[in-house]
Design a protein around this motif. Structure first.
Motif, mmCIF file in Angstrom:
data_model
loop_
_atom_site.group_PDB
_atom_site.id
_atom_site.type_symbol
_atom_site.label_atom_id
_atom_site.label_comp_id
_atom_site.label_asym_id
_atom_site.label_seq_id
_atom_site.Cartn_x
_atom_site.Cartn_y
_atom_site.Cartn_z
ATOM 1 N N ALA A 1 2.421 26.496 66.744
ATOM 2 C CA ALA A 1 2.331 27.952 66.587
ATOM 3 C C ALA A 1 2.778 28.370 65.191
ATOM 4 C CB ALA A 1 3.192 28.640 67.648
ATOM 5 N N ALA A 2 3.866 27.766 64.708
ATOM 6 C CA ALA A 2 4.336 28.069 63.354
ATOM 7 C C ALA A 2 3.313 27.650 62.310
ATOM 8 C CB ALA A 2 5.669 27.366 63.101
ATOM 9 N N ALA A 3 2.659 26.508 62.531
ATOM 10 C CA ALA A 3 1.647 26.033 61.585
ATOM 11 C C ALA A 3 0.450 26.970 61.532
ATOM 12 C CB ALA A 3 1.202 24.621 61.965
ATOM 13 N N ILE A 4 0.070 27.529 62.676
ATOM 14 C CA ILE A 4 -1.050 28.477 62.714
ATOM 15 C C ILE A 4 -0.703 29.737 61.920
ATOM 16 C CG2 ILE A 4 -2.391 29.989 64.230
ATOM 17 C CD1 ILE A 4 -2.171 27.811 66.382
ATOM 18 N N VAL A 5 0.534 30.230 62.090
ATOM 19 C CA VAL A 5 0.976 31.425 61.358
ATOM 20 C C VAL A 5 0.964 31.165 59.856
ATOM 21 C CG1 VAL A 5 2.944 32.947 60.920
ATOM 22 C CG2 VAL A 5 2.360 32.304 63.270
ATOM 23 N N VAL A 6 1.520 30.040 59.439
ATOM 24 C CA VAL A 6 1.595 29.718 58.013
ATOM 25 C C VAL A 6 0.197 29.531 57.423
ATOM 26 C CG1 VAL A 6 2.398 27.998 56.338
ATOM 27 C CG2 VAL A 6 3.900 28.731 58.191
ATOM 28 N N PHE A 7 -0.688 28.876 58.162
ATOM 29 C CA PHE A 7 -2.047 28.662 57.671
ATOM 30 C C PHE A 7 -2.806 29.989 57.551
ATOM 31 C CE2 PHE A 7 -6.563 28.031 58.725
ATOM 32 C CZ PHE A 7 -6.949 27.250 57.637
ATOM 33 N N LYS A 8 -2.651 30.840 58.547
ATOM 34 C CA LYS A 8 -3.384 32.113 58.565
ATOM 35 C C LYS A 8 -2.888 33.068 57.493
ATOM 36 C CE LYS A 8 -4.878 35.758 61.735
ATOM 37 N NZ LYS A 8 -4.789 36.291 63.129
ATOM 38 N N HIS A 9 -1.598 33.020 57.185
ATOM 39 C CA HIS A 9 -1.014 33.964 56.229
ATOM 40 C C HIS A 9 -0.409 33.218 55.037
ATOM 41 C CE1 HIS A 9 -1.518 37.105 59.252
ATOM 42 N NE2 HIS A 9 -0.948 36.294 60.133
ATOM 43 N N ASN A 10 -1.135 32.213 54.526
ATOM 44 C CA ASN A 10 -0.591 31.430 53.409
ATOM 45 C C ASN A 10 -0.401 32.254 52.145
ATOM 46 O OD1 ASN A 10 -3.176 31.188 51.731
ATOM 47 N ND2 ASN A 10 -3.822 30.285 53.673
ATOM 48 N N ASP A 11 -1.080 33.423 52.058
ATOM 49 C CA ASP A 11 -0.893 34.280 50.895
ATOM 50 C C ASP A 11 0.480 34.948 50.891
ATOM 51 O OD1 ASP A 11 -1.834 35.591 53.226
ATOM 52 O OD2 ASP A 11 -2.261 37.396 52.073
ATOM 53 N N CYS A 12 1.208 34.877 52.014
ATOM 54 C CA CYS A 12 2.549 35.462 52.101
ATOM 55 C C CYS A 12 3.637 34.485 51.655
ATOM 56 C CB CYS A 12 2.840 35.912 53.532
ATOM 57 S SG CYS A 12 1.792 37.255 54.123
ATOM 58 N N LEU A 13 3.272 33.234 51.393
ATOM 59 C CA LEU A 13 4.258 32.230 51.002
ATOM 60 C C LEU A 13 4.668 32.437 49.551
ATOM 61 C CD1 LEU A 13 2.608 29.037 52.565
ATOM 62 C CD2 LEU A 13 4.321 30.532 53.600
ATOM 63 N N PHE A 14 5.961 32.527 49.310
ATOM 64 C CA PHE A 14 6.437 32.654 47.933
ATOM 65 C C PHE A 14 6.843 31.276 47.412
ATOM 66 C CE2 PHE A 14 10.102 33.453 50.685
ATOM 67 C CZ PHE A 14 11.059 32.593 50.169
ATOM 68 N N LYS A 15 6.730 31.079 46.109
ATOM 69 C CA LYS A 15 7.035 29.800 45.472
ATOM 70 C C LYS A 15 8.479 29.776 45.007
ATOM 71 C CE LYS A 15 4.055 27.957 42.625
ATOM 72 N NZ LYS A 15 3.585 26.728 43.315
ATOM 73 N N LEU A 16 9.107 28.614 45.157
ATOM 74 C CA LEU A 16 10.464 28.423 44.637
ATOM 75 C C LEU A 16 10.460 27.841 43.239
ATOM 76 C CD1 LEU A 16 12.365 27.024 47.770
ATOM 77 C CD2 LEU A 16 12.218 29.376 46.951
ATOM 78 N N VAL A 17 9.307 27.353 42.790
ATOM 79 C CA VAL A 17 9.163 26.804 41.437
ATOM 80 C C VAL A 17 7.864 27.325 40.835
ATOM 81 C CG1 VAL A 17 10.481 24.683 41.895
ATOM 82 C CG2 VAL A 17 8.027 24.739 42.354
ATOM 83 N N THR A 18 7.766 27.243 39.529
ATOM 84 C CA THR A 18 6.552 27.682 38.856
ATOM 85 C C THR A 18 5.518 26.563 38.865
ATOM 86 O OG1 THR A 18 7.268 26.908 36.669
ATOM 87 C CG2 THR A 18 7.948 29.121 37.335
#
Length: 435
Positions: free
Chosen positions: A138-155
């Motif tokens: 379920a967590a993987a589905i959420v992350v895949f569907k909303h991958n544009d919400c993931l922020f980066k910790l490095v450049t």
């Protein structure tokens, strides 16, 4: 305003799922890399359960075990740092889409009692593993569907460096542990463990009863024996042994440690565990495929034990034919005893490996690749570091591995950033000069 709050909640929820997955994959990949031979054994169990016996031997389980640890660890790194924010969620979803139905099959048919997801560090039942995978899927589905919400910790300037270094680190860490035993030993026979205490049953608890079955062959006929009806006829030839559950009850951490004399079937367990002196146990589950590269050192250690009055015993689940062949090829003069194959594989992740006991406590463990030599065994054991417990705790080891991983990564990352800054300054000066 409502849309803004909804978006914020989505970002927070997606990243919570992302870090949950990252932590799980990092832990799972690391424990597999820490105990690659244990992962190999589990892969072999799966292949045999699927009827792929031809693939369960040879290099295939080793390659698959290495690949599993590396893949899971790198997926965890990518998710944690926010690297490849489209590829990493896709890989995670594909991985969980495969593992979830697989663990459902394990839970229903129970061909393997433990899926081995977290090695011996965290042992889950098959149903617990399935429900855990439902949450992760379920967590993987959420992350895949909303991958544009993931922020980066490095450049992007350093994410390639983190990816490359993480891959190199986990590969070499896995190979190191394969060669020299796991750095973190989560099994009940870890250094410092007292075997008799780990075999005790709490007051009021009913113990699980076990029985060791010995298979012998005579005139082409195979027959099973127990200790109670051990064959006195020496024409019977030993084939194999296994420990089975007679009646289920409370299971202490160690419940299958039983040593049977090869000569007459005598139970040597209590005698060895209660010995106040030192005992060397050479652990070799299968002598026909054991690594004989350290045989000269093993024979020297046997001579050393004889010189100082220490017991030396080779524990194996091999046939009499394989034992005789081993003696002929290596010049082994030490005595042999029988033990269950699974127990031997659990005690030490090496074939062969060496264990030093005193009063039932595991003092030291060696793989065949780092056996002590004559220059180290230059005095009685009570005068050597080997004869005493190593005071290094799990926390010390964890800090060491953390430093091995983080310190070089920080140096490389800072160096890369400095180089990029210098390069940008040069480019800026060149651009200003051209103007």
């Amino acid at each position: 305003m409502e849309s803004k709050h909804l978006h914020k909640a989505m970002v927070i929820g997606t990243n919570v799922c992302r870090f949950l997955l990252a932590g799980t994959f990092l832990f799972s990949g690391f424990v597999k890399a820490n105990d690659p031979l244990g992962t190999v054994y589990k892969v072999q169990d799966y292949l045999e359960a699927w009827g792929l016996f031809s693939l369960s031997t040879g290099v295939v389980p080793y390659l698959f075990a290495l690949a599993m640890g590396v893949l899971e660890f790198l997926i965890g790194i990518y998710l944690f740092f926010g690297i490849r924010r489209r590829v990493a969620p896709l890989l995670t979803l594909l991985f969980m889409s495969f593992m979830t139905p697989l663990t459902l099959w394990l839970a229903i048919d129970n061909p393997i009692s433990d899926c081995g997801c977290f090695g011996d560090a965290v042992v889950l039942t098959n149903w617990e593993t399935f429900f855990k995978n439902i949450v992760l899927l379920a967590a993987a589905i959420v992350v895949f569907k909303h991958n544009d919400c993931l922020f980066k910790l490095v450049t992007r300037k350093v994410d390639w460096l983190i990816s490359l270094y993480s891959a190199v680190f986990i590969i070499f860490f896995s190979l190191f542990c394969l060669q020299y035993l796991p750095i973190f030993d989560f099994r009940p026979y870890h250094t410092g463990a007292n075997i008799p205490q780990s075999m005790e049953i709490p007051e009021g608890e009913k113990p699980t009863t076990y029985e060791t079955i010995f298979t012998y062959e005579k005139n082409g006929e195979k027959k099973d024996f127990t200790i109670e009806n051990f064959p006195s006829d020496t024409t019977w030839t030993f084939v194999s042994s296994q420990t089975v559950v007679k009646e289920k009850g409370y299971e202490p951490p160690i419940h299958d440690f039983a040593i049977t004399s090869m000569e007459d079937g005598t139970d040597l367990t209590e005698e060895i565990l209660n010995d106040s002196s030192y005992t060397f146990l050479l652990i070799a589950p299968w002598l026909h495929i054991a690594d004989d590269s350290g045989m000269d050192l093993i024979n020297e250690i046997y001579d050393y034990s004889i010189e100082h009055g220490y017991r030396f015993l080779c524990l194996t689940a091999s046939t009499e034919e394989d034992i005789a062949s081993w003696q002929e090829n290596t010049g082994a003069e030490y005595p042999f005893a029988l033990m269950d194959e699974i127990t031997l594989k659990t005690i030490v992740r090496s074939n062969p490996g060496l264990v030093l006991l005193k009063k039932g406590t595991v003092l030291q463990k060696w793989s065949v690749s780092n056996l002590p030599d004559e220059y180290q065994l230059k005095a009685p054991l009570d005068e050597l570091p080997f004869g005493h417990l190593n005071k290094k705790t799990t926390l010390h080891k964890l800090l060491e591995v953390f430093i091995w991983f983080i310190a070089p990564l920080l140096v490389l990352t800072v160096g890369d950033l400095i180089w990029l800054k210098i390069r940008n300054r040069r480019q800026k000066k060149e651009q200003e000069a051209s103007n």
